[in-house]
Design a protein around this motif. Structure first.
Motif, PDB file in Angstrom:
ATOM      1  N   PRO A  38       0.783  -1.312  -0.217  1.00  0.00           N
ATOM      2  CA  PRO A  38      -0.005  -0.274   0.030  1.00  0.00           C
ATOM      3  C   PRO A  38       0.600   1.524   0.149  1.00  0.00           C
ATOM      4  CG  PRO A  38      -1.181  -1.683   1.366  1.00  0.00           C
ATOM      5  CD  PRO A  38       0.709  -2.044   1.085  1.00  0.00           C
ATOM      6  N   ASP A  39       1.299   1.719   0.379  1.00  0.00           N
ATOM      7  CA  ASP A  39       2.754   2.656   0.513  1.00  0.00           C
ATOM      8  C   ASP A  39       4.119   2.574  -1.017  1.00  0.00           C
ATOM      9  OD1 ASP A  39       5.148  -0.033   0.597  1.00  0.00           O
ATOM     10  OD2 ASP A  39       5.709   0.784   2.977  1.00  0.00           O
ATOM     11  N   PHE A  86     -11.022   2.523  -2.442  1.00  0.00           N
ATOM     12  CA  PHE A  86      -9.929   2.372  -0.784  1.00  0.00           C
ATOM     13  C   PHE A  86     -10.684   3.575   0.203  1.00  0.00           C
ATOM     14  CE2 PHE A  86      -8.270  -2.450  -1.400  1.00  0.00           C
ATOM     15  CZ  PHE A  86      -8.456  -2.650  -0.685  1.00  0.00           C
ATOM     16  N   TRP A 144      -3.305  -3.528  -1.932  1.00  0.00           N
ATOM     17  CA  TRP A 144      -2.078  -4.370  -1.808  1.00  0.00           C
ATOM     18  C   TRP A 144      -2.233  -4.476  -3.867  1.00  0.00           C
ATOM     19  CZ3 TRP A 144       1.791  -5.259   1.453  1.00  0.00           C
ATOM     20  CH2 TRP A 144       1.154  -5.037   3.008  1.00  0.00           C
ATOM     21  N   ASP A 158     -13.075  -7.266   5.328  1.00  0.00           N
ATOM     22  CA  ASP A 158     -12.346  -6.475   6.615  1.00  0.00           C
ATOM     23  C   ASP A 158     -12.499  -6.801   8.343  1.00  0.00           C
ATOM     24  OD1 ASP A 158     -11.825  -3.553   7.184  1.00  0.00           O
ATOM     25  OD2 ASP A 158     -13.600  -2.936   7.717  1.00  0.00           O
ATOM     26  N   LYS A 179      -6.572  -2.960   3.881  1.00  0.00           N
ATOM     27  CA  LYS A 179      -5.513  -2.264   2.823  1.00  0.00           C
ATOM     28  C   LYS A 179      -5.789  -2.411   1.373  1.00  0.00           C
ATOM     29  CE  LYS A 179      -2.514  -0.439   6.707  1.00  0.00           C
ATOM     30  NZ  LYS A 179      -1.492  -0.823   7.490  1.00  0.00           N
ATOM     31  N   ASP A 206      -6.667   2.817  -5.431  1.00  0.00           N
ATOM     32  CA  ASP A 206      -7.439   3.865  -4.374  1.00  0.00           C
ATOM     33  C   ASP A 206      -8.275   4.376  -4.127  1.00  0.00           C
ATOM     34  OD1 ASP A 206      -4.090   3.255  -3.536  1.00  0.00           O
ATOM     35  OD2 ASP A 206      -3.047   4.553  -4.559  1.00  0.00           O
TER      36      ASP A 206
END
Length: 203
Positions: A75-76, A140, A151, A110, A149, A137
């Protein structure tokens, strides 16, 4: 002996039938059904009112197989592998924003990610969208999941490897990195069947 518990896969998405522009990952099985929903056509909350969305096959034929060593996007934005989670049980979920059953099961994933965190379970929702973060992105950001998150696997490495022909596909690995079972299609991860499978995985 492989154990197959068929409850149908009519709610699953044909991996070969995404909207225009989405790459096909693998050959679809004859039991699959094309999903025509685009990201803007699915419920904004990702919740499914109709329990018919949850149709799956439980496949244990690959039990004991080690987790693949593909590099995918965290995610980063950094690189990740399943081996980064060594010593922890994993629930690897392959999905796409255009796949309505995938979106339907995400709120239950979740919830599981939160409920099983104390037991070390890591839930990785790995998108198979070819547009990667540009597609995932905003998805989410709109749904504001508490634990999941984004991925990314835009080259569909996992899709080719698992070769189920359908989204969603979820694969569970124990803390030793060995496959426990795979769920082909959408499961209500808060159901009794799911709880038994998750308890087996983290046990």
């Amino acid at each position: 002996m492989a154990l197959l518990l068929m409850t149908g896969v009519l709610g699953a998405c044909d991996r070969q039938s995404p909207p225009s522009g989405q790459d096909a990952a693998i050959n679809a099985s004859s039991a699959s059904v094309t999903a025509t929903a685009t990201p803007d056509e699915v419920p904004s909350t990702g919740e499914a009112e109709d329990s018919a969305a949850f149709k799956f096959t439980l496949d244990r034929s690959k039990a004991g197989t080690p987790a693949p060593k593909f590099t995918f996007a965290a995610p980063d934005g950094g690189d990740a592998t399943l081996q980064d989670f060594a010593g922890k049980p994993l629930l690897v979920n392959l999905w796409a924003t255009w796949c309505t059953p995938c979106v339907a099961e995400m709120p239950t994933l979740d919830a599981v990610a939160g409920n099983y965190a104390a037991k070390g379970l890591q839930v990785l929702t790995i998108s198979q969208d070819s547009q990667g973060a540009a597609q995932v992105d905003p998805f989410f950001a709109k749904r504001k999941f508490t634990h999941l998150k984004g991925w990314l696997d835009p080259e569909n490495q996992f899709g080719f490897h698992y070769a189920t022909g359908l989204l969603p596909t979820s694969v569970l690995y124990n803390a030793e990195g060995k496959e426990v079972a795979r769920v082909i299609g959408a499961m209500d991860w808060q159901s009794k069947e799911a709880k038994a499978l998750l308890d087996e995985t983290v046990g």
